[in-house]
Design an enzyme around this catalytic site. Structure first.
Site, PDB file in Angstrom:
ATOM      1  N   MET A   1       7.219 -23.025  98.716  1.00 10.26           N
ATOM      2  CA  MET A   1       8.083 -22.236  97.844  1.00 10.26           C
ATOM      3  C   MET A   1       8.629 -23.068  96.689  1.00 10.26           C
ATOM      4  O   MET A   1       8.652 -22.629  95.549  1.00 10.26           O
ATOM      5  CB  MET A   1       9.237 -21.618  98.645  1.00 10.26           C
ATOM      6  CG  MET A   1       8.783 -20.593  99.653  1.00 10.26           C
ATOM      7  SD  MET A   1       7.814 -19.258  98.918  1.00 10.26           S
ATOM      8  CE  MET A   1       9.041 -18.385  97.991  1.00 10.26           C
TER       9      MET A   1
ATOM     10  N   SER B   1      15.121 -17.176 103.329  1.00 12.87           N
ATOM     11  CA  SER B   1      14.608 -15.815 103.489  1.00 12.87           C
ATOM     12  C   SER B   1      15.398 -15.027 104.520  1.00 12.87           C
ATOM     13  O   SER B   1      15.253 -13.811 104.603  1.00 12.87           O
ATOM     14  CB  SER B   1      13.130 -15.844 103.843  1.00 12.87           C
ATOM     15  OG  SER B   1      12.857 -16.842 104.776  1.00 12.87           O
TER      16      SER B   1
ATOM     17  N   HIS C   1      16.151 -15.416  96.038  1.00 13.49           N
ATOM     18  CA  HIS C   1      15.065 -15.389  97.021  1.00 13.49           C
ATOM     19  C   HIS C   1      13.757 -14.936  96.378  1.00 13.49           C
ATOM     20  O   HIS C   1      13.599 -13.778  96.030  1.00 13.49           O
ATOM     21  CB  HIS C   1      15.469 -14.440  98.171  1.00 13.49           C
ATOM     22  CG  HIS C   1      14.426 -14.296  99.232  1.00 13.49           C
ATOM     23  ND1 HIS C   1      14.323 -13.169 100.022  1.00 13.49           N
ATOM     24  CD2 HIS C   1      13.445 -15.134  99.639  1.00 13.49           C
ATOM     25  CE1 HIS C   1      13.308 -13.322 100.850  1.00 13.49           C
ATOM     26  NE2 HIS C   1      12.769 -14.497 100.647  1.00 13.49           N
TER      27      HIS C   1
ATOM     28  N   GLU D   1      15.072 -11.447  95.072  1.00 18.82           N
ATOM     29  CA  GLU D   1      16.342 -10.877  95.533  1.00 18.82           C
ATOM     30  C   GLU D   1      17.462 -11.828  95.112  1.00 18.82           C
ATOM     31  O   GLU D   1      17.412 -13.015  95.439  1.00 18.82           O
ATOM     32  CB  GLU D   1      16.346 -10.744  97.066  1.00 18.82           C
ATOM     33  CG  GLU D   1      15.457  -9.641  97.591  1.00 18.82           C
ATOM     34  CD  GLU D   1      15.479  -9.551  99.124  1.00 18.82           C
ATOM     35  OE1 GLU D   1      15.312  -8.460  99.657  1.00 18.82           O
ATOM     36  OE2 GLU D   1      15.646 -10.602  99.784  1.00 18.82           O
TER      37      GLU D   1
ATOM     38  N   ASN E   1      13.023  -8.352 103.840  1.00 17.81           N
ATOM     39  CA  ASN E   1      12.635  -8.787 105.182  1.00 17.81           C
ATOM     40  C   ASN E   1      13.261  -7.909 106.258  1.00 17.81           C
ATOM     41  O   ASN E   1      12.703  -7.718 107.324  1.00 17.81           O
ATOM     42  CB  ASN E   1      13.005 -10.261 105.396  1.00 17.81           C
ATOM     43  CG  ASN E   1      12.016 -11.174 104.671  1.00 17.81           C
ATOM     44  OD1 ASN E   1      10.903 -10.758 104.370  1.00 17.81           O
ATOM     45  ND2 ASN E   1      12.428 -12.387 104.362  1.00 17.81           N
TER      46      ASN E   1
HETATM   47  P1  NAI Z   1       7.941 -25.928 103.379  1.00 15.53           P
HETATM   48  O1  NAI Z   1       7.975 -26.441 104.757  1.00 15.53           O
HETATM   49  O2  NAI Z   1       6.637 -25.703 102.734  1.00 15.53           O
HETATM   50  O3  NAI Z   1       8.773 -26.903 102.409  1.00 15.53           O
HETATM   51  C1  NAI Z   1      10.045 -27.400 102.714  1.00 15.53           C
HETATM   52  C2  NAI Z   1      10.198 -28.762 102.038  1.00 15.53           C
HETATM   53  O4  NAI Z   1      11.554 -29.144 102.170  1.00 15.53           O
HETATM   54  C3  NAI Z   1       9.350 -29.844 102.659  1.00 15.53           C
HETATM   55  O5  NAI Z   1       8.554 -30.461 101.664  1.00 15.53           O
HETATM   56  C4  NAI Z   1      10.369 -30.832 103.218  1.00 15.53           C
HETATM   57  O6  NAI Z   1       9.952 -32.183 103.109  1.00 15.53           O
HETATM   58  C5  NAI Z   1      11.566 -30.563 102.349  1.00 15.53           C
HETATM   59  N1  NAI Z   1      12.832 -30.943 102.953  1.00 15.53           N
HETATM   60  C6  NAI Z   1      13.222 -30.824 104.231  1.00 15.53           C
HETATM   61  N2  NAI Z   1      14.476 -31.290 104.366  1.00 15.53           N
HETATM   62  C7  NAI Z   1      14.882 -31.726 103.151  1.00 15.53           C
HETATM   63  C8  NAI Z   1      16.076 -32.314 102.648  1.00 15.53           C
HETATM   64  N3  NAI Z   1      17.103 -32.546 103.434  1.00 15.53           N
HETATM   65  N4  NAI Z   1      16.125 -32.615 101.339  1.00 15.53           N
HETATM   66  C9  NAI Z   1      15.082 -32.390 100.522  1.00 15.53           C
HETATM   67  N5  NAI Z   1      13.926 -31.843 100.970  1.00 15.53           N
HETATM   68  C10 NAI Z   1      13.831 -31.517 102.247  1.00 15.53           C
HETATM   69  O7  NAI Z   1       8.819 -24.584 103.419  1.00 15.53           O
HETATM   70  P2  NAI Z   1       8.761 -23.321 102.486  1.00 15.53           P
HETATM   71  O8  NAI Z   1       7.853 -22.334 103.087  1.00 15.53           O
HETATM   72  O9  NAI Z   1       8.564 -23.736 101.093  1.00 15.53           O
HETATM   73  O10 NAI Z   1      10.228 -22.727 102.681  1.00 15.53           O
HETATM   74  C11 NAI Z   1      11.341 -23.260 102.019  1.00 15.53           C
HETATM   75  C12 NAI Z   1      12.455 -22.244 102.023  1.00 15.53           C
HETATM   76  O11 NAI Z   1      12.005 -21.057 101.393  1.00 15.53           O
HETATM   77  C13 NAI Z   1      12.936 -21.812 103.392  1.00 15.53           C
HETATM   78  O12 NAI Z   1      14.305 -21.563 103.331  1.00 15.53           O
HETATM   79  C14 NAI Z   1      12.184 -20.506 103.633  1.00 15.53           C
HETATM   80  O13 NAI Z   1      12.844 -19.646 104.515  1.00 15.53           O
HETATM   81  C15 NAI Z   1      12.183 -19.938 102.250  1.00 15.53           C
HETATM   82  N6  NAI Z   1      11.136 -18.960 101.983  1.00 15.53           N
HETATM   83  C16 NAI Z   1       9.870 -19.143 102.467  1.00 15.53           C
HETATM   84  C17 NAI Z   1       8.886 -18.223 102.208  1.00 15.53           C
HETATM   85  C18 NAI Z   1       7.504 -18.419 102.718  1.00 15.53           C
HETATM   86  O14 NAI Z   1       6.722 -17.436 102.752  1.00 15.53           O
HETATM   87  N7  NAI Z   1       7.126 -19.621 103.123  1.00 15.53           N
HETATM   88  C19 NAI Z   1       9.159 -17.012 101.410  1.00 15.53           C
HETATM   89  C20 NAI Z   1      10.513 -16.954 100.878  1.00 15.53           C
HETATM   90  C21 NAI Z   1      11.447 -17.890 101.199  1.00 15.53           C
END
Ligand code: NAI
Length: 719
Positions: free
Chosen positions: A333, A438, A459, A471, A509
């Site tokens: 994301m 999300s 979002h 959103e 969602n």
């Molecule tokens: P992801 O796992 O691909 O990426 C998360 C990143 O955050 C990783 O690169 C990780 O190293 C980094 N991270 C973890 N802790 C950290 C910290 N303390 N400081 C800085 N970086 C840190 O996850 P994704 O899928 O991108 O999701 C991220 C957010 O977006 C979540 O809140 C998720 O619920 C939300 N989201 C995800 C969707 C999806 O379809 N994957 C859709 C809409 C929202």
């Protein structure tokens, strides 16, 4: 010499820059765009009458008084007002337009349209009725027939005239595809005679008139364009068969307009123009007011309203300017959000706790922003231009110096809160801090903040480059100023932002989960995966719910499902199937297997007999399901959840529910949105359908809102 004539208030003015040259200039004074409303057409008729009485005219030029804007089409509000009109009236309206524009080809003078800016729909029809067209070389200049996107085709002679000018093959592509083309492409297919700078349009039109008067070519064209198109039966048959196969592949039988347009153009090509126009009018009337036409018009108005909505009722607030954004978390994301900013010229600082993830994130952003849509390849020039806008950093100070800071790290409230705690003291006075969560409620995330008023949810949906919905979630203390700025910022990224109140799953969602939950219930009752998928796709969903699980990731789906189950335990069940699959490492597409297997070279989902091992132990039954039952099971719980969302005022307007589902999860556009669809079915019928699902308990129990709507004969849109 210049004179003003016509009906009042006058939008078309007639002037005579030379003794034998008349210029009709269209300019709707109080509007940003010129639109062919009924009153404009009446004015045009009056002007044509004047010009018809002037035998010594050499030419007539039709031009717009607005820079970068020729005509944006017919007046769609007038269309909506006539949706229930009898077919004869629709045919008559269509013929009226054709007859009016046809007068351009019967004038003693040459008629030329001079186009600067957008020229679409009814505007393009007016243009093809003139003898000649010239276009400006401005970047916004385009011509097209987008009617199929509204479930229609051109009904003012566009399907009859266009193939006669540019050939049947080109016309079929233009009209059935609905995409506009630029001046170069228009000239290449013979639709326009010349391309000149906008300031030179009028002199160029006059030059063209002089040439045409000398050669008399326009008279020969008038004669040949009045007859049938000369084409062999073999050519015609080949074109029809290939175009029809392409259209059927694209529309899957769910959008009838492109195929109907093809048939009208093929049929009309063998007739004289008069008969072709009559054929067009009769066939146009069949589409006008159809379910698909109504649904697609609804979407037009949903998006139109969204463009004007600032997100709050207080119209005195103006958004803070956003020139830089920081994104924390460079995963799926975070990288997507960063790329969306860069593409719109907003500089981004991207950071991640994991250096490897940060490097990969920056590289993903660069790959995305340097993709050239035209060549479908990475473009070095684009990469060089965009690279300075992306700053991969581990410096909190650089992150905090941005106008908007969006956190997109793992879905864990404690991790997110610790980041806010560290960064908030460094932020500027007007900086907005936002989470891309999300599912986690915004009010809770803001609990320990010194400035919860400047915190909200922004979002995005996955994949960010494709999904237009955002959103903007209001926590209890989020200020209107923050909302207005977040909404304006999302629009700048080319998104449709909807403002929603806080709550589990927010809007999209929350409505998606009951649907996905029900798919697992059906599996455990014996429904086959293939059948569930087929029903959802036949309803119009871009993919079935089981495939969606694999796309989202079963671990993510499990987590989101748990949040919903904790919030609504009476309606959402915690299916044991998901944790069983997750435990076995079957996380979906990303791990090579989920419900389907993705082991083939193309990573295409294939049925995997192994899946029975994960479902059979939890089977509650085994029986056949008919299509309607599965459809009811999938979509009625989603609809009931929407009625609860309305009761709880999670959204500001019913239309946000429809916009959210169409642009957030791909709810079928030809159904116009969940509530638009429900209105067409009717509250009483929905209650009847729900009766058949009574045994399922709370999740299919009619809500008060639906019951009162049925009792009072109301619809969601009339509420
Ligand atoms: P992801 O796992 O691909 O990426 C998360 C990143 O955050 C990783 O690169 C990780 O190293 C980094 N991270 C973890 N802790 C950290 C910290 N303390 N400081 C800085 N970086 C840190 O996850 P994704 O899928 O991108 O999701 C991220 C957010 O977006 C979540 O809140 C998720 O619920 C939300 N989201 C995800 C969707 C999806 O379809 N994957 C859709 C809409 C929202």
């Amino acid at each position: 010499m210049s004179s003003e004539q016509g009906a009042s208030p006058s939008t078309i003015t007639l002037s005579m820059p030379e003794a034998d040259i008349a210029v009709l200039t269209l300019d709707m004074q109080d509007k940003g765009a010129n639109i062919l409303s009924r009153s404009v057409l009446v004015e045009l008729a009056a002007h044509l009458e004047t010009l018809e009485a002037q035998p010594n005219l050499a030419g007539v030029v039709f031009i717009s008084g607005k820079p970068n804007m020729f005509i944006a089409g017919a007046d769609l509000r007038e269309f909506v007002a006539s949706l229930n009109a009898p077919k004869e009236d629709v045919i008559a309206l269509s013929k009226e337009g054709q007859d009016l524009f046809a007068r351009f080809t019967k004038l003693p003078a040459v008629s030329v349209v001079a186009i600067d800016g957008i020229c679409v729909g009814g505007g393009a029809e007016l243009a093809v009725w003139c003898d000649r067209r010239i276009m400006s070389d401005g970047p916004k200049t385009e011509i097209g027939f987008p009617e199929v996107k509204l479930g229609l085709f051109p009904g003012w002679g566009g399907t009859a005239r266009t193939p006669r000018i540019v050939g049947l093959g080109n016309a079929v592509e233009l009209v059935t595809g609905g995409e506009s083309i630029d001046a170069q492409a228009a000239r290449a297919m013979g639709l326009v005679s010349d391309i000149v700078p906008a300031a030179d349009l009028l002199p160029a039109a006059v030059r063209l008139i002089r040439i045409e008067q000398q050669t008399g070519q326009f008279r020969k064209d008038r004669q040949s364009w009045a007859g049938p198109i000369r084409m062999s039966e073999t050519e015609l048959g080949f074109l029809g068969a290939t175009a029809s196969a392409v259209i059927q592949g694209q529309t899957k039988g769910q959008y009838p307009a492109p195929l109907a347009a093809l048939e009208v153009m093929m049929g009309g090509s063998m007739m004289d123009i008069q008969a072709a126009c009559e054929f067009e009018a009769t066939e146009f009337a069949k589409l006008f007011g159809s379910e698909v036409n109504r649904s697609l018009l609804n979407i037009f108005f949903l998006t139109d309203r969204n463009k004007k909505d600032e997100g709050v009722d207080d119209t005195s607030l103006s958004p803070e300017s956003v020139n830089s954004a920081a994104v924390i978390g460079a995963g799926i994301m975070g990288a997507g959000i960063a790329a969306a900013n860069v593409k719109r010229g907003i500089s981004v600082s991207l950071t991640d706790a994991n250096k490897g993830a940060l490097a990969k994130g920056v590289s993903n952003v660069l790959t995305e922003v340097s993709f050239n849509k035209a060549t479908r390849q990475a473009d070095v020039d684009l990469a060089v231009k965009m690279a300075p806008l992306i700053n991969g950093t581990v410096s909190d100070a650089e992150v905090a110096a941005c106008d908007v800071v969006i956190e997109a790290v793992v879905e864990n409230a404690d991790v997110k809160k610790s980041i806010y705690k560290r960064l908030e003291p460094l932020l500027g006075d007007n900086t907005i801090l936002a989470s891309n969560t999300s599912t986690i409620p915004i009010t809770g995330l803001a609990k320990d903040l010194a400035h919860p008023d400047r915190f909200c949810g922004i979002h995005f949906f996955n994949p960010v480059r494709k999904m237009k919905l955002v959103e903007v979630i209001r926590g209890e203390k989020t200020s209107d100023q923050t909302v207005v700025t977040a909404v304006a910022y999302a629009k700048r990224l080319g998104k449709f932002p909807i403002v929603v109140n806080d709550g589990p799953g927010f809007l999209v969602n929350r409505l998606l989960l009951p649907y996905m939950n029900e798919a697992l219930e059906l599996l455990c009752e014996g429904a086959e995966i293939a059948v569930i998928e087929k029903v959802a796709k036949a309803f119009g969903m871009p993919m079935g719910p089981i495939t969606l699980y694999d796309v989202v990731g079963l671990d993510t789906a499990f987590y989101a499902g748990r949040v919903m189950w904790e919030a609504f335990p009476d309606r959402i069940s915690a299916s044991p199937v998901l944790p069983a699959l997750v435990k076995a490492g079957r996380l979906g597409q990303k791990s090579g297997a989920g419900f389907f297997s993705y082991q083939n070279p193309k990573k295409k989902g294939e049925f995997d007999p192994e899946i029975a091992k994960f479902i059979d132990p939890y089977k509650k039954g085994d029986r056949e399901f008919d299509k309607q039952e599965i459809e009811n099971r999938l979509f009625l719980p989603m609809l009931l959840e929407a009625t609860r969302v309305l009761q709880e005022k999670i959204v500001r307007d019913v239309r946000d529910v429809d916009l959210g589902l169409i642009f957030g999860i791909g709810f079928p556009p030809f159904k116009g949105g969940l509530l638009h669809w429900a209105d067409r079915v009717g509250a009483k019928e929905l209650l009847e359908r729900l009766k058949t699902l009574e045994s399922l308990g709370a999740r299919t129990k009619p809500t008060e809102l639906l019951q009162s709507m049925a009792a009072e004969g109301k619809t969601f849109y009339s509420n």
